[in-house]
Design an enzyme around this catalytic site. Structure first.
Site, PDB file in Angstrom:
ATOM      1  N   GLU A  37      45.259  46.575  25.110  1.00 42.49           N
ATOM      2  CA  GLU A  37      44.146  45.627  25.081  1.00 42.49           C
ATOM      3  C   GLU A  37      42.962  46.319  24.418  1.00 42.49           C
ATOM      4  OE1 GLU A  37      41.388  42.906  28.087  1.00 42.49           O
ATOM      5  OE2 GLU A  37      42.990  44.169  28.897  1.00 42.49           O
ATOM      6  N   ARG A 269      53.999  55.010  35.541  1.00 40.56           N
ATOM      7  CA  ARG A 269      52.870  55.365  34.693  1.00 40.56           C
ATOM      8  C   ARG A 269      52.505  56.828  34.921  1.00 40.56           C
ATOM      9  NH1 ARG A 269      47.347  52.611  35.991  1.00 40.56           N
ATOM     10  NH2 ARG A 269      46.648  54.430  34.828  1.00 40.56           N
ATOM     11  N   LYS A 279      40.891  52.718  32.996  1.00 37.83           N
ATOM     12  CA  LYS A 279      39.985  52.393  31.898  1.00 37.83           C
ATOM     13  C   LYS A 279      38.646  51.904  32.437  1.00 37.83           C
ATOM     14  CE  LYS A 279      41.957  50.535  28.326  1.00 37.83           C
ATOM     15  NZ  LYS A 279      42.540  49.528  27.400  1.00 37.83           N
TER      16      LYS A 279
END
Length: 617
Positions: A37, A269, A279
């Site tokens: 994104e 992850r 983020k």
């Protein structure tokens, strides 16, 4: 031609899925994608995801699409689109011409939404977002061993015609933000919260980075993601483990629309000690100016690691070593630092630099005299050749390399003691000159002309070798020393009564403004990495200019952090700072082997066993 499993690559659990799909004829090729994104810069966690998708496809002779998930115009920026592409290219990822955006499919996504409405599989809900949230229930809540069902919306029974009319009016901009949403009609009693009539579209008046003001309704990620995969012919959509609970909705979208049958597979992850990979939190550090920007060398972003001097090969090696797992874990940041040292030890040219200079005058050396001595550029790489170092009567050495009253195991320079100057001569300290405050201002020494190169003809030995630079030829420069932003292994765990930001280390950057460097460092281009002998690895920063360079410390030669943060103190912030300059290598201060210089002679820090990723070395 059907893709074949690569015989030379170890099989991990994702490759087991892929091999089974190929054998069953579900797919005849392997096509993956990496869908960032554009709402921030990529970090080390994205490295693992991007490299996994890239290497998986490449190992089967397929390709990887780069697709920007630009479905939230409120948070996205073209700056991030450019930065992400630059970071991935630097990392060594090549998507060729296969670059896409979710916004490429906005018309098709809308068309599919109308199809779902006509088939009675989607409806317009006019409840508020808070009401929808409450009526969906709480995921995982148990009552008599069952998950309580959600409550149907009073608008769930609207006719297809009414829903189509409302949805088209939503697109036309007739309603304010939040007035309506489009929801899938699935099962409000489903044990998975994501399947309880999830929202597919919302009204959002915001300028989009690519489509401008064309749209005032935008698809949700869980709707756009599977359809974008299908439209691109993605065979295996590999994503991180937090999307596992979203997979039923992914499969529902694929099954209820006339699209390619893409498949989603999840892996753990990357979580790294002593840093944050959220983020949202990284954006907060930038906005609150706790760091200098996304490319601050302390940041776990790709741009930050590049500015600090981390080589892309070391990051790829790190991702290969940690492998792919099915459960989340936290990897010690020392493993990443070890990979960086291993790579730089092989290829970084050596250089002389004095960070905390102390003047040393050789009284019996000719005034105005200059010799040019040969120095090895890299003992690990004979092809790197040699360079010439100027040597003169006045030199600079590290202040930490002299003690007027040394303890027993201090073997470096002291009054009356002889040491070796790297590539030069043996010198003996004769006199200590003090300043007005009683501090050491200058050392007066004698040298032995017969010891050029560092060896004494009579066979006498010294116990320390020091680095130096010629005072007359030295370049003035700035050095920035970095520590971890967080001294605790898991920064997400706040101290009592505090927040995660209370774990931030305000001493994680130390600027030394007036260092002395050998002449050739004055022209180092931004990004050039050197091993400053006995000090560590340093990268030239873009802030530098010709004749006045700035260097960032990439890594120390030894991993002093483990010792500094050992449980000698209950408060990790009161432990000895790893920003302190390192002593001479080896027990006697001699220059030692590259293995000893890394401080990891026993190999990489121990990790929990993880299945081999199969990523190439």
């Amino acid at each position: 031609m059907t893709a074949r499993p690569p015989a030379s690559v170890p099989v991990d659990f994702i490759r087991e899925f892929i091999n089974a799909d190929l054998a069953a004829g579900r797919y005849d090729r392997v096509q993956t994608r990496f869908p960032p994104e554009p709402n921030g810069y990529l970090h080390i966690g994205h490295c693992k995801a991007a490299l996994t998708n890239f290497e998986l496809a490449r190992s089967y002779g397929g390709g990887m699409n780069l697709r920007f998930d630009d479905t939230n115009p409120v948070r996205e920026d073209a700056e991030y689109v450019d930065a992400i592409q630059a970071d991935l290219r630097w990392l060594g990822i090549d998507w060729g011409e296969r670059i896409f955006f979710a916004s490429d499919y906005f018309d098709k996504l809308y068309e599919f939404a109308e199809l779902l409405i006509r088939e009675g599989k989607a409806y317009v809900d006019s409840q508020s977002a808070e009401t929808i949230r409450v009526k969906r229930g709480t995921a995982g809540a148990k009552e008599r061993g069952l998950t309580p069902p959600g409550e149907n919306s009073p608008y769930r029974g609207r006719s297809a015609e009414e829903n189509l009319e409302l949805f088209r009016r939503m697109r036309a901009g007739e309603f304010p933000d939040g007035a309506h949403v489009l929801r899938a009609k699935i099962d409000m009693a489903h044990p998975n919260l994501n399947m309880r009539d999830p929202v597919l579209y919302r009204i959002c008046r915001a300028n989009h980075i690519r489509t401008g003001d064309k749209w005032c309704i935008y698809p949700m990620y869980d709707y756009a993601h599977p359809i974008s995969d299908a439209l691109e012919g993605i065979t295996h959509s590999c994503c991180s483990l937090e999307f596992e609970n979203h997979r039923p909705l992914y499969d529902w979208c694929i099954a209820n629309l006339p699209v390619f049958p893409s498949r989603q597979i999840e892996f753990a992850r990357l979580n790294l000690t002593r840093t944050v990979l959220s983020k949202r939190w990284l954006i907060q550090l930038v906005k609150e100016k706790r760091v200098s920007g996304w490319d601050d060398p302390r940041m776990p972003t790709i741009s930050g690691m590049r500015r600090r001097g981390y080589p892309p090969a070391a990051i790829r090696d790190f991702c290969r070593r940690i492998g792919l797992a099915k459960t989340n874990s936290r990897v010690d940041v020392q493993l990443l630092e070890h990979c960086v040292r291993e790579d730089l030890n092989r290829r970084a040219p050596r250089a002389m630099a004095v960070i905390n200079p102390l003047r040393l005058v050789i009284e019996n050396y000719p005034e105005g005299g200059v010799e040019w001595l040969e120095a090895v550029n890299n003992p690990e790489d004979p092809a790197a050749g040699r360079r010439r170092l100027p040597f003169s009567r006045e030199l600079y050495i590290e202040r930490e390399d002299f003690l007027e009253d040394p303890p027993k195991k201090f073997f470096r320079l002291a009054p009356g003691r002889e040491v070796r100057l790297r590539y030069a001569y043996l010198v003996t300290c004769r006199e200590v000159v003090k300043d007005r405050d009683g501090g050491v201002a200058e050392l007066r020494c004698l040298y032995d002309p017969a010891t050029r190169g560092g060896d004494a003809p009579d066979g006498r030995r010294v116990k320390a070798t020091l680095h130096w630079v010629s005072a007359a030829h030295a370049i003035r420069g700035e050095v920035r020393l970095f520590d971890h932003m967080f001294p605790v292994p898991d920064p997400s765990e706040p101290p009592p009564g505090g927040t995660w930001l209370d774990n931030f280390n305000p001493e994680s950057r130390k600027i030394v403004p007036d260092c002395r460097l050998e002449p050739m460092l004055g022209e180092a281009g931004a990004g050039s990495v050197f091993q400053f002998e006995r000090l560590g690895y340093f990268a030239a920063d873009p802030d530098g200019r010709p004749g006045r360079p700035v260097f960032n410390r990439t890594a120390t030669l030894k991993d002093s952090y483990a010792k500094a943060s050992a449980p000698q103190s209950a408060n990790p912030r009161k432990s000895r700072s790893p920003l302190a300059l390192e002593p001479a290598s080896g027990a006697e201060g001699e220059f030692t082997s590259p293995e000893a210089e890394t401080g990891l002679t026993g190999g990489a820090p121990r990790q929990a066993p993880i299945k081999d990723s199969g990523l190439p070395e």
